[in-house]
Design a protein around this motif. Structure first.
Motif, short mmCIF file in Angstrom:
data_model
loop_
_atom_site.label_atom_id
_atom_site.label_comp_id
_atom_site.label_asym_id
_atom_site.label_seq_id
_atom_site.Cartn_x
_atom_site.Cartn_y
_atom_site.Cartn_z
N ALA A 38 46.46 19.05 -33.87
CA ALA A 38 45.27 18.90 -34.69
C ALA A 38 44.85 17.44 -34.73
O ALA A 38 45.66 16.54 -34.55
CB ALA A 38 45.55 19.41 -36.10
N PRO A 39 43.56 17.16 -34.97
CA PRO A 39 43.10 15.77 -35.07
C PRO A 39 43.54 15.14 -36.38
O PRO A 39 43.85 15.82 -37.36
CB PRO A 39 41.58 15.88 -35.00
CG PRO A 39 41.29 17.25 -35.53
CD PRO A 39 42.44 18.11 -35.09
N GLY A 40 43.57 13.80 -36.40
CA GLY A 40 43.90 13.04 -37.60
C GLY A 40 42.74 12.14 -37.98
O GLY A 40 41.85 11.88 -37.17
N MET A 41 42.77 11.64 -39.21
CA MET A 41 41.67 10.80 -39.70
C MET A 41 42.22 9.59 -40.44
O MET A 41 43.17 9.70 -41.21
CB MET A 41 40.79 11.61 -40.66
CG MET A 41 39.69 10.81 -41.34
SD MET A 41 38.35 10.41 -40.21
CE MET A 41 37.50 11.99 -40.15
N VAL A 42 41.62 8.42 -40.15
CA VAL A 42 41.93 7.19 -40.87
C VAL A 42 40.61 6.65 -41.42
O VAL A 42 39.61 6.60 -40.70
CB VAL A 42 42.55 6.12 -39.95
CG1 VAL A 42 42.86 4.85 -40.74
CG2 VAL A 42 43.81 6.65 -39.30
#
Length: 355
Positions: A187-191
């Motif tokens: 899954a993608p991650g977010m910062v």
């Protein structure tokens, strides 16, 4: 003998051997710097890998450079007008530049010199770009202490003589990583970064993905700061970069400004996700250095066209098409059309070329 005499020739031979050893980028940079420093002394250095499609930085190996100053150099390079920028040097035949020469003997004309060099005790600056066929695989910036002699033309020529070989080493390192795409997708991650570039929030997946990249001594990897800076100063679009991780797979980073209800866009969100095969197709083309005509022939090969059909479509002779096919097979390292199709990710290669 070369510009630095016999010692330079011996050091150059050692560096060339290092560049053909298939080392990962950071280790390659470290060994090149170790062998270069006795011949071309420097106080501090930044060795950076770049995405060949965008020239955004994807990783860095720094010597005697504070982390905050490292980011200031990033911002200067990506957003401020100045002399001897890497994007300018990459278009030069010799691919090196001495800041004092670029400013006609007056480095005070350079904002980078005034704002970053002088306050931190740096003086001379030598920059190099490691590129092949117009694709930039990495860059380097070497500086000396205030009061030390400036870099010489002979030293610049010596570093310039290494650029092809370092580029080859970086390209090989990426190629060794790019051919291994067997790991499952995540899954993608977010910062989310605040106005000062500090992390305000980060997802658990993003933390795991960032750990695969490594930070080089900074809170975040260089590639995250690079796309975030580009997003802050871009007039439009979504800046992106592709990064090879320590585990051998590839990630894609996207950045965009977050606007509140008042229209302020001081925060930046960076999305991190495993690269799909479509994301890697154009990179693979660059890695194997396929010419424009070879890309056209490859596109028709993986569609299943016969030699005569390719010749007719491209207005070439059958003999010329066969020569192109031999060249493509040799560059990609395959012996048949099915092998070529499999290696170049058939389900996504054509849309990437057409795009």
């Amino acid at each position: 003998m070369g510009p630095l005499g016999l010692k330079g020739d011996l050091a150059r031979d050692a560096i060339i051997r290092t560049c053909t050893s298939g080392l990962p980028a950071r280790e390659l940079f470290a060994q090149v710097g170790e062998k270069l420093r006795p011949l071309v002394p420097y106080q501090s250095a930044g060795w950076l890998s770049t995405d060949p499609a965008t020239m955004l930085y994807t990783d860095a190996m720094v010597e005697n450079v504070d982390g905050a100053l490292h980011l200031d150099f990033f911002e200067n390079e990506l957003t401020a007008p100045d002399f001897a920028k890497f994007g300018e040097i990459v278009r030069r035949p010799e691919r090196v530049a001495i800041l004092s020469e670029a400013t006609a003997g007056d480095p005070e004309l350079s904002a980078r010199h005034r704002r970053l060099h002088v306050p931190n005790g740096y003086s001379g600056e030598l920059r190099a770009v490691f590129s092949t066929g117009g694709a930039c695989w990495g860059v380097a910036c070497l500086t000396r202490r205030e009061g030390d002699p400036d870099f010489t033309r002979a030293e610049a020529e010596f570093v310039g003589s290494l650029c092809d070989h370092v580029a080859h080493g970086l390209r090989t390192a990426l190629l060794l990583a790019a051919v291994d795409e067997s790991r499952p997708a995540d899954a993608p991650g977010m910062v989310v970064l605040g106005p000062d570039g500090a992390v305000e929030s980060v997802s658990l997946v993003a933390e795991e993905l960032l750990a695969e990249i490594g930070t080089g001594g900074l809170e975040l990897p260089d590639a995250v700061h690079a796309v975030a800076l580009r997003a802050r100063h871009a007039a439009g679009g979504v800046p992106r970069a592709r990064v090879a991780t320590r585990t051998g797979r590839w990630l894609v980073l996207h950045a965009a400004c977050l606007r509140d209800r008042g229209g302020s866009g001081e925060r930046v969100a960076v999305m991190i996700e495993p690269a799909r095969r479509a994301e890697l197709a154009s990179l693979v083309v660059e890695l194997y250095e396929l010419s424009e005509r070879e890309q056209q022939v490859t596109q028709l090969l993986v569609r299943g066209l016969a030699t005569d059909e390719i010749a007719s479509a491209l207005w070439l002779s059958r003999h010329t098409v066969r020569d192109h096919v031999k060249s493509i097979f040799a560059k990609v390292g395959v012996a048949s059309r099915p092998e070529l199709t499999a290696k170049l990710f058939a389900e996504h290669f054509l849309p990437a070329l057409e795009g």
